[in-house]
Design a protein around this motif. Structure first.
Motif, PDB file in Angstrom:
ATOM      1  N   ILE A 172      34.354 -10.826  37.655  1.00 23.04           N
ATOM      2  CA  ILE A 172      34.566  -9.708  36.695  1.00 23.04           C
ATOM      3  C   ILE A 172      33.945  -8.480  37.377  1.00 23.04           C
TER       4      ILE A 172
ATOM      5  N   LEU B  21      38.722 -17.687  36.701  1.00 26.10           N
ATOM      6  CA  LEU B  21      38.419 -16.414  37.503  1.00 26.10           C
ATOM      7  C   LEU B  21      37.239 -16.452  38.506  1.00 26.10           C
TER       8      LEU B  21
ATOM      9  N   CYS C 273      30.905 -16.145  34.074  1.00 26.37           N
ATOM     10  CA  CYS C 273      31.741 -15.850  35.547  1.00 26.37           C
ATOM     11  C   CYS C 273      30.798 -14.679  36.201  1.00 26.37           C
TER      12      CYS C 273
ATOM     13  N   ARG D 277      31.763 -24.803  38.007  1.00 26.60           N
ATOM     14  CA  ARG D 277      33.162 -24.670  37.795  1.00 26.60           C
ATOM     15  C   ARG D 277      34.045 -25.150  38.877  1.00 26.60           C
TER      16      ARG D 277
ATOM     17  N   THR E 292      38.473 -16.389  31.689  1.00 28.07           N
ATOM     18  CA  THR E 292      37.894 -17.055  32.900  1.00 28.07           C
ATOM     19  C   THR E 292      38.198 -18.439  32.799  1.00 28.07           C
TER      20      THR E 292
ATOM     21  N   SER F  63      37.069 -12.181  27.638  1.00 25.92           N
ATOM     22  CA  SER F  63      36.622 -12.443  29.031  1.00 25.92           C
ATOM     23  C   SER F  63      36.293 -14.169  29.413  1.00 25.92           C
ATOM     24  N   ASN F  64      35.718 -14.780  28.443  1.00 26.04           N
ATOM     25  CA  ASN F  64      35.625 -16.142  28.523  1.00 26.04           C
ATOM     26  C   ASN F  64      36.903 -16.801  28.561  1.00 26.04           C
TER      27      ASN F  64
END
Length: 282
Positions: A112, A109, A140, A281, A104, A100-101
């Motif tokens: 989620i 992203l 995220c 981000r 991302t 997932s990281n």
């Protein structure tokens, strides 16, 4: 255009979260990344009994993952034949958090979406261990959907805050977009025994007002020391459909993630939770 990750373990609960996302974001242009991380499944596989059959079992699990993802995407396209949506499948020999990281970072992203529980649906656990890990360690925002929850048109969203941390504009804009799609009202709730805000708190409140200027926002103060209890009561009394919190050190959400508090509030079992990570981000 939004970029959204949909992790799946092919359980009923993860499918419910996917269906929720498809319906909730039907008015948005979305790139969906449907991901299955199978490293833990591989090591727990009944056929992995020795080093000699390591590769054979790994290939079997990998092929099953890819096949199941293909079947899932075909099902998803039938459920939501939406021209605004695009899909990419990701089958990964990795852990859920690590993959997932990585996704991302790779795809920048926005969100989620996942269920509260996976295959081990134990009643006394509010968040499944996988969801808990993602909430804590993936940088995220995460929208967590309770088991069997289907209301995709939230009328009121609760945003508890102590105004002590400067929020990230990108994450507040995400909240603004989600709320605007359904003309949802956002209740910003400050829980304290004092009505007076410090200069820092005033500046952070002003930032929230400016960033959510396109939304209907109500600012409330509740005089209390019992944060979890006050949030729980507010959700019930005001018929809240979704709650959003920021996951930082000493935040309300961090307190909620401790089982003793979470069990009292029951947030993870009743309404969707949007957990913002407050990370810088692009």
């Amino acid at each position: 255009m939004l970029s959204i990750l949909l992790p799946t373990d092919f359980s009923k609960n993860s499918m419910n979260a996917i269906k929720y996302a498809l319906e909730f974001f039907k008015y948005q242009k979305v790139n969906f990344y449907v991901m299955h991380a199978y490293r833990n499944e591989f090591y727990d596989h009944d056929e992995l009994v020795s080093r000699e059959n390591f590769d054979a079992v790994l290939n079997k699990v990998k092929n099953e993952s890819q096949n199941n993802l293909e079947l899932l995407i075909n099902k998803v396209k039938k459920i939501a034949p939406n021209p605004r949506f695009t899909y990419k499948t990701i089958s990964a020999y990795n852990t859920l958090v690590e993959e997932s990281n990585a996704i991302t970072d790779q795809y920048n992203l926005d969100l989620i979406v996942m269920g509260t529980k996976g295959k081990s649906n134990e009643r006394h656990i509010a968040f499944g261990s996988q969801t808990f890990q993602v909430l804590k360690y993936v940088k995220c925002p995460v929208l967590v959907i309770p088991t069997d929850y289907t209301n995709t048109q939230p009328k009121r969203i609760l945003f508890p805050t102590n105004y002590l941390i400067p929020y990230k504009r990108r994450e507040l804009k995400l909240l603004s977009v989600l709320a605007k799609s359904y003309r949802s009202e956002i209740d910003v709730l400050y829980i304290s025994t004092s009505n007076k805000l410090s200069i820092r708190q005033e500046d952070n409140q002003t930032f929230i007002k400016e960033t959510l200027s396109n939304n209907k926002v109500n600012f409330h103060i509740e005089n209390s020391k019992k944060v979890a209890q006050t949030i729980s009561s507010y959700i019930q009394d005001k018929s809240i459909d979704m709650v959003t919190m920021v996951n930082t050190q000493h935040s309300f959400l961090e307190d909620m993630l401790f089982p003793s508090t979470l069990d009292k509030v029951g947030l993870g079992l009743e309404i969707p939770l949007l957990a913002m990570q407050n990370t810088m981000r692009n």
